[in-house]
Design a protein around this motif. Structure first.
Motif: not given
Length: 335
Positions: A150-177
């Motif tokens: 995004x302007x001017x200098x933003x990195x936007x990260x969007x996660x989505x997920x769907x499932x067909x059975x109950x489960x657990x989800x936890x996603x992240x961005x693992x950059x080293x700055x």
């Protein structure tokens, strides 16, 4: 936007996509692990590379400690590699010799090739399909990661997920700055918008407490250098204060380099953030520009649900059920 072949993993091509902002920011994205290989932003002295990365796909496969990757299906740790959901116990994959499951196991999402979908000059969409029973997790899961500059200098990260059975989800961005290219980030000034943290034991499994940061080495409510930690090494989940703005995001952290004045402000809709100072980092191969990555070469700010939440009812609820959608948005804003 450019796209090129970065290499192969098990005969599967790995592509690199370069996206850009009009202000001069660029991000190099790999389909392997949905990795942000390099992020470059305008700074006072010119364009500055602000993430740690490697030069070949073989180096990533053999040596990457999740540099810029998207771990999953459950980022961070699940104690003893098991959890119970709806009365059924699930046993998860673990790295040989490990007691606990980390980042979805030894073949988690950060170590697989994702599928490249739509992309344009400033965005790229990647998808991964995880079958029922994958690494021990129930349910067939489809996860998507969208990177946008995004302007001017933003990195936007969007996660989505769907499932067909109950489960657990936890996603992240693992950059080293690393905001200035120094050998370490110990002089970087860090502020965390968190009044509490979740203490962990010697194996980095949460004890179950939610403790105030006041009068402790974990108090980053006012900006201070990482090196002022009194010997404390950080690989710790902080509880975000979360006064959500009109955009649905809350301030999570602010990092500043006193060397070049560059700042990173992190906003997210997640309840926690793992602050990791990479105290034990020791990568045996050269990184970007020939850099050597040793102790404290970068820092991570992983927005997330709390570690081991599937085994802690009073922590965050990471259950995803059919018909619902997991969503997670974070923005890394540079100035």
């Amino acid at each position: 936007m450019t796209k090129s072949l970065f290499g192969e993993v098990g005969g599967v091509p790995v592509e690199e996509i370069v996206i850009r902002s009009k202000a001069g920011a660029t991000a190099k994205i790999l389909t392997w692990g949905a990795v942000v290989r390099e992020l470059v932003v305008p700074a006072s002295g010119g364009r500055q590379s602000v993430t740690l990365g490697l030069n070949t796909i073989d180096d990533y496969v053999a040596h990457s400690p999740h540099f810029g990757a998207v771990p999953g299906r459950f980022a961070n740790r699940i104690a003893n590699g098991r959890f119970t959901l709806d009365g059924v116990e699930h046993t998860l994959d673990k790295k040989p010799g490990d007691k606990h499951t980390l980042h979805g196991g030894p073949k988690g999402f950060g170590k697989r090739v994702w599928t490249l979908g739509r992309y344009d000059e400033s965005s790229a969409t990647l998808t991964i399909e995880s079958p029922d029973g994958d690494a021990g997790f129930p349910g067939a899961l489809v996860a998507t990661c969208v990177y946008r500059l995004l302007e001017p200098t933003t990195l936007r990260v969007e996660f989505t997920a769907t499932t067909d059975k109950p489960t657990v989800v936890n996603l992240t961005q693992h950059a080293y700055f690393n905001l200035d290219g120094s050998a370490d980030i110990l002089d970087h000034e860090v502020r965390l918008f968190a009044d509490f943290y979740t203490p962990s034991d010697a194996e980095l499994i949460p004890t179950g407490e939610i403790r105030t940061v006041a009068a402790s080495p974990y108090d980053f409510r006012a900006a201070r250098p990482v090196r002022n930690a009194g010997g404390t090494a950080y690989d710790t989940n902080f509880v975000v204060a979360r006064p959500l703005g009109s955009d649905g995001l809350a301030p999570i952290a602010r990092v500043r380099s006193p060397k070049n004045g560059l700042t990173l402000s992190l906003f997210s809709d997640q309840p926690g953030v793992q602050f990791y100072d990479a105290a034990t980092l020791n990568v045996p191969v050269p990184g970007l520009g020939g850099a050597r990555y040793g102790a404290h070469a970068g820092l991570c700010l992983e927005t997330q649900a709390f570690p081991d939440s599937p085994n802690r009812r009073h922590f965050t609820d990471t259950t995803l059920r059919p018909g619902a959608e997991y969503r997670h948005v974070s923005e890394f804003r540079f100035a």
